[in-house]
Design a protein around this motif. Structure first.
Motif, PDB file in Angstrom:
ATOM      1  N   THR A 148       0.836  -1.197   0.000  1.00 32.67           N
ATOM      2  CA  THR A 148       0.000   0.000   0.000  1.00 32.67           C
ATOM      3  C   THR A 148       0.870   1.245   0.000  1.00 32.67           C
ATOM      4  O   THR A 148       1.944   1.281   0.607  1.00 32.67           O
ATOM      5  CB  THR A 148      -0.908   0.021   1.246  1.00 32.67           C
ATOM      6  OG1 THR A 148      -0.097  -0.122   2.408  1.00 32.67           O
ATOM      7  CG2 THR A 148      -1.916  -1.110   1.193  1.00 32.67           C
ATOM      8  N   GLU A 202      -7.794   2.502  -0.563  1.00 36.43           N
ATOM      9  CA  GLU A 202      -7.254   1.462  -1.424  1.00 36.43           C
ATOM     10  C   GLU A 202      -7.961   0.122  -1.236  1.00 36.43           C
ATOM     11  O   GLU A 202      -8.349  -0.247  -0.124  1.00 36.43           O
ATOM     12  CB  GLU A 202      -5.752   1.294  -1.164  1.00 36.43           C
ATOM     13  CG  GLU A 202      -4.948   2.525  -1.516  1.00 36.43           C
ATOM     14  CD  GLU A 202      -3.449   2.284  -1.419  1.00 36.43           C
ATOM     15  OE1 GLU A 202      -3.046   1.103  -1.373  1.00 36.43           O
ATOM     16  OE2 GLU A 202      -2.691   3.266  -1.398  1.00 36.43           O
ATOM     17  N   THR A 226      -7.233  -3.952  -2.180  1.00 35.53           N
ATOM     18  CA  THR A 226      -6.197  -4.899  -2.578  1.00 35.53           C
ATOM     19  C   THR A 226      -6.799  -6.295  -2.663  1.00 35.53           C
ATOM     20  O   THR A 226      -7.563  -6.702  -1.798  1.00 35.53           O
ATOM     21  CB  THR A 226      -5.029  -4.913  -1.567  1.00 35.53           C
ATOM     22  OG1 THR A 226      -4.531  -3.575  -1.393  1.00 35.53           O
ATOM     23  CG2 THR A 226      -3.904  -5.816  -2.044  1.00 35.53           C
ATOM     24  N   GLN A 262      -5.041  -4.011  -7.520  1.00 37.82           N
ATOM     25  CA  GLN A 262      -5.071  -2.892  -6.584  1.00 37.82           C
ATOM     26  C   GLN A 262      -5.827  -1.732  -7.228  1.00 37.82           C
ATOM     27  O   GLN A 262      -5.645  -1.445  -8.417  1.00 37.82           O
ATOM     28  CB  GLN A 262      -3.663  -2.451  -6.190  1.00 37.82           C
ATOM     29  CG  GLN A 262      -3.045  -3.314  -5.092  1.00 37.82           C
ATOM     30  CD  GLN A 262      -1.767  -2.717  -4.535  1.00 37.82           C
ATOM     31  OE1 GLN A 262      -0.822  -2.480  -5.276  1.00 37.82           O
ATOM     32  NE2 GLN A 262      -1.746  -2.472  -3.242  1.00 37.82           N
ATOM     33  N   TYR A 263      -6.680  -1.110  -6.418  1.00 42.21           N
ATOM     34  CA  TYR A 263      -7.457   0.023  -6.922  1.00 42.21           C
ATOM     35  C   TYR A 263      -7.513   1.087  -5.828  1.00 42.21           C
ATOM     36  O   TYR A 263      -7.669   0.787  -4.646  1.00 42.21           O
ATOM     37  CB  TYR A 263      -8.881  -0.410  -7.300  1.00 42.21           C
ATOM     38  CG  TYR A 263      -9.796   0.751  -7.595  1.00 42.21           C
ATOM     39  CD1 TYR A 263      -9.700   1.442  -8.803  1.00 42.21           C
ATOM     40  CD2 TYR A 263     -10.744   1.162  -6.668  1.00 42.21           C
ATOM     41  CE1 TYR A 263     -10.534   2.515  -9.075  1.00 42.21           C
ATOM     42  CE2 TYR A 263     -11.584   2.226  -6.929  1.00 42.21           C
ATOM     43  CZ  TYR A 263     -11.473   2.908  -8.127  1.00 42.21           C
ATOM     44  OH  TYR A 263     -12.287   3.980  -8.387  1.00 42.21           O
ATOM     45  N   LYS A 264      -7.379   2.358  -6.250  1.00 43.72           N
ATOM     46  CA  LYS A 264      -7.428   3.462  -5.299  1.00 43.72           C
ATOM     47  C   LYS A 264      -8.579   4.383  -5.655  1.00 43.72           C
ATOM     48  O   LYS A 264      -8.661   4.915  -6.772  1.00 43.72           O
ATOM     49  CB  LYS A 264      -6.117   4.250  -5.303  1.00 43.72           C
ATOM     50  CG  LYS A 264      -6.071   5.320  -4.215  1.00 43.72           C
ATOM     51  CD  LYS A 264      -4.684   5.925  -4.088  1.00 43.72           C
ATOM     52  CE  LYS A 264      -4.636   6.924  -2.937  1.00 43.72           C
ATOM     53  NZ  LYS A 264      -3.274   7.487  -2.762  1.00 43.72           N
TER      54      LYS A 264
END
Length: 582
Positions: free
Chosen positions: A149, A174, A176, A188-190
């Protein structure tokens, strides 16, 4: 969903860890104070005015104070996992409150999220530094999942896919996703605007449904695209997610009303009018059809998610209590948190016994509960019957078998939709309780063994077999799936049969006779295994324990317990010396 971390708390933890001797002395003092204060709290606010309450007076407080805000119920294991302030976890028995396991020392950060796999053998633990650890509840071994992260923050939610191939964790903005068993990060996406509060996989395990304070979204693992489904413009200020990601509970602004919204279509499925208080909150129960609401006054309601109908109301908790879920073991239990205590409460029990029906003709010959515990049927001497739905106890139907039919014995199917009865009429009457007319009923006849009327009846746990007994000592087993095939047991005696029972494991048939004996028959070989001489002066009824190991017999001198496997006497049932008829 988020845990604040003040600098004062961090300084206290540092001081606490540096002075081992002082820490031990301080713990001893805290434990003594907790023991006194918690005991007084429980006696004064809970146990004095409730029944059947099992209080977990902090079973692990002798070692470390738990953080009761981070809990995980394991329904299959009948266990409760509690996070410890020092970074470990404690596992307690939900039936007794006894401490089973306690793990600490290998973790030094605060636990902020807990989740298990479908078999409840693996526990995923999230921490305030974005780390996620896999912990084996059986072996005690643990493994840390890969982490990358950009800005460590508390893990607010963990989800495990239904096929067990993926694990996802939400940490701040975030998301994960790891693959199993490689433990490698695959996605992974924010999020730009909102922190994730709750996540889950959908039924395909290909999408992760996410919830923030005022937004519901969906992250597609194949396209790696995020789609917004609902937002604050819809007029909601609180959202709770169903375990399979198919629906969300959305609280309407400034109210105690909740819309159950389909995630795919965005359509409102039903509305629950919980209260007029804006502090009302809601969660999905462990059973998919159950929704639990509560407010700051301690009032808890259980709702049917399909119809929006209120099933059960519980108003015996102090202000500030809140539920974390329910499970069945063997009855539905509610897990409630109040201050630093966790309580397990049977929601079917009321503070005072309640009469669910008052009718003049209910001089009952028998009261029968269906195998799944969803319907209760009361039979009267006049041949009239009344059905009640459980939970709630509301009267759902009145019916009879006809003016000339007087049933002597009856039993219910597992779901309670059919009633099988015998009496002063030929054969076995099968009543379709949910049917609209007598045309939906059926009568099973035996034209081969010379028996027209039967005196007792029971239905096997799988609803496949019916057993009947009569005053001439005959026992007949009927197959409900093999063209109503029948088998007469080879009894060598002609004493009347007054009670007949299938064992819960579906292996044995037990018959009570007027010779004060209980005959144990094998359903596999249809042979007599043993005869138990009950020594009752007036043998009236029997029951079998849920594990099929103990036979209970009832008579004028009380009730007795017998080993069903050996036929040996175990002991009398306490407090039944005045006689038991049923």
């Amino acid at each position: 969903s988020e845990i604040p971390f003040a600098s004062e708390k961090a300084n206290m933890v540092t001081l606490y860890q540096n002075n081992r001797s002082s820490r031990q002395n301080m713990l001893l003092i805290i434990h003594l104070l907790l023991a006194v204060s918690l005991t007084v709290t429980v006696k004064s606010t809970f146990l004095d005015h409730t029944i059947n309450k099992k209080a977990f007076i902090n079973p692990m407080f002798k070692h470390s104070q738990p953080d009761v805000n981070i809990l995980k119920v394991l329904p299959t294991r009948s266990q409760l996992v509690t996070a410890l302030v020092g970074g470990g976890i404690a596992v307690s028995d939900l039936k007794t409150g006894a401490l089973i396991h306690r793990y600490e020392g290998w973790l030094s950060t605060t636990v902020t999220a807990l989740e298990t796999n479908s078999s409840e053998s693996l526990l995923y633990i999230g921490f305030n530094n974005s780390n996620v650890v896999l912990f084996d509840l059986d072996s005690g071994e643990f493994q840390r999942l890969e982490s990358s992260t950009s800005s460590p923050s508390p893990v607010t939610s963990i989800a495990v896919s239904s096929d067990g191939s993926r694990v996802a964790a939400a940490s701040g903005l975030e998301l994960t996703v790891w693959s199993l068993p490689s433990w490698k990060i695959t996605h992974q996406y924010k999020n730009v605007w909102h922190k994730f509060n709750q996540i889950t996989f959908d039924r395909t395990s290909q999408k992760v449904v996410t919830v923030s304070y005022m937004e519901v979204g969906e992250y597609d693992l194949l396209s790696q695209q995020y789609t917004e489904i609902l937002n604050a413009a819809s007029g909601y200020d609180g959202i709770s997610l169903r375990g399979d990601g198919s629906q969300v509970l959305c609280r309407r602004l400034y109210s105690g009303e909740f819309d159950l919204v389909d995630v795919t279509s965005g359509r409102v499925m039903t509305t629950i009018f919980a209260s007029d208080r804006d502090d009302t909150q809601a969660i999905f129960g462990h059973k998919e059809s159950l929704i639990i609401t509560w407010n700051e006054e301690g009032k808890v309601d259980l709702w049917d998610s399909t119809s929006g109908r209120l099933d059960t109301t519980v108003e015996r908790y102090p202000a500030g209590s809140y539920p974390i879920g329910e499970f069945e073991s063997p009855h539905t239990l509610l897990i409630v948190v109040h201050d630093s205590e966790v309580y397990v409460d049977s929601i079917f029990d009321a503070p005072q016994p309640q009469t669910i029906v008052k009718k003049s003709d209910l001089s009952s010959t028998k009261i029968v509960l269906s195998g799944h515990g969803t319907r209760l049927v009361v039979g009267s001497e006049s041949g009239n019957f009344n059905a009640f739905e459980i939970p709630g106890g509301h009267h759902s139907k009145s019916f009879s078998l006809g003016e000339t039919r007087e049933p002597k014995s009856f039993t219910l199917s597992r779901q309670g939709e059919k009633m099988f009865s015998v009496g002063n009429f030929r054969g076995v009457h099968v009543k379709n309780i949910d049917g609209n007319s007598e045309n939906d009923d059926e009568v099973l006849y035996d034209n081969y063994h010379g028996t027209d009327q039967w005196d007792c009846i029971d239905l096997s746990p799988d609803d496949n077999l019916v057993a009947t007994g009569d005053s001439q000592g005959r026992i007949l087993i009927w197959s409900l799936w093999n063209n109503h095939n029948r088998k007469m047991l080879p009894r060598q005696r002609n004493s009347a049969i007054h009670t007949i029972l299938f064992s819960p494991n579906n292996r044995l048939l037990v018959a009570g006779t007027t010779e004060k004996t209980a005959e144990v028959w094998s359903l596999n070989s249809l042979q007599l295994l043993r005869t138990i001489d009950t020594n009752h002066s007036h043998f009236q009824d029997m029951a079998i324990s849920s594990d099929s190991s103990v036979l209970f017999t009832a008579g004028i001198e009380g009730a007795k317990m017998w080993c069903l496997k050996t036929g040996k006497f175990i002991k009398p049932v306490p407090q039944t010396h005045r006689g038991v008829s049923s």
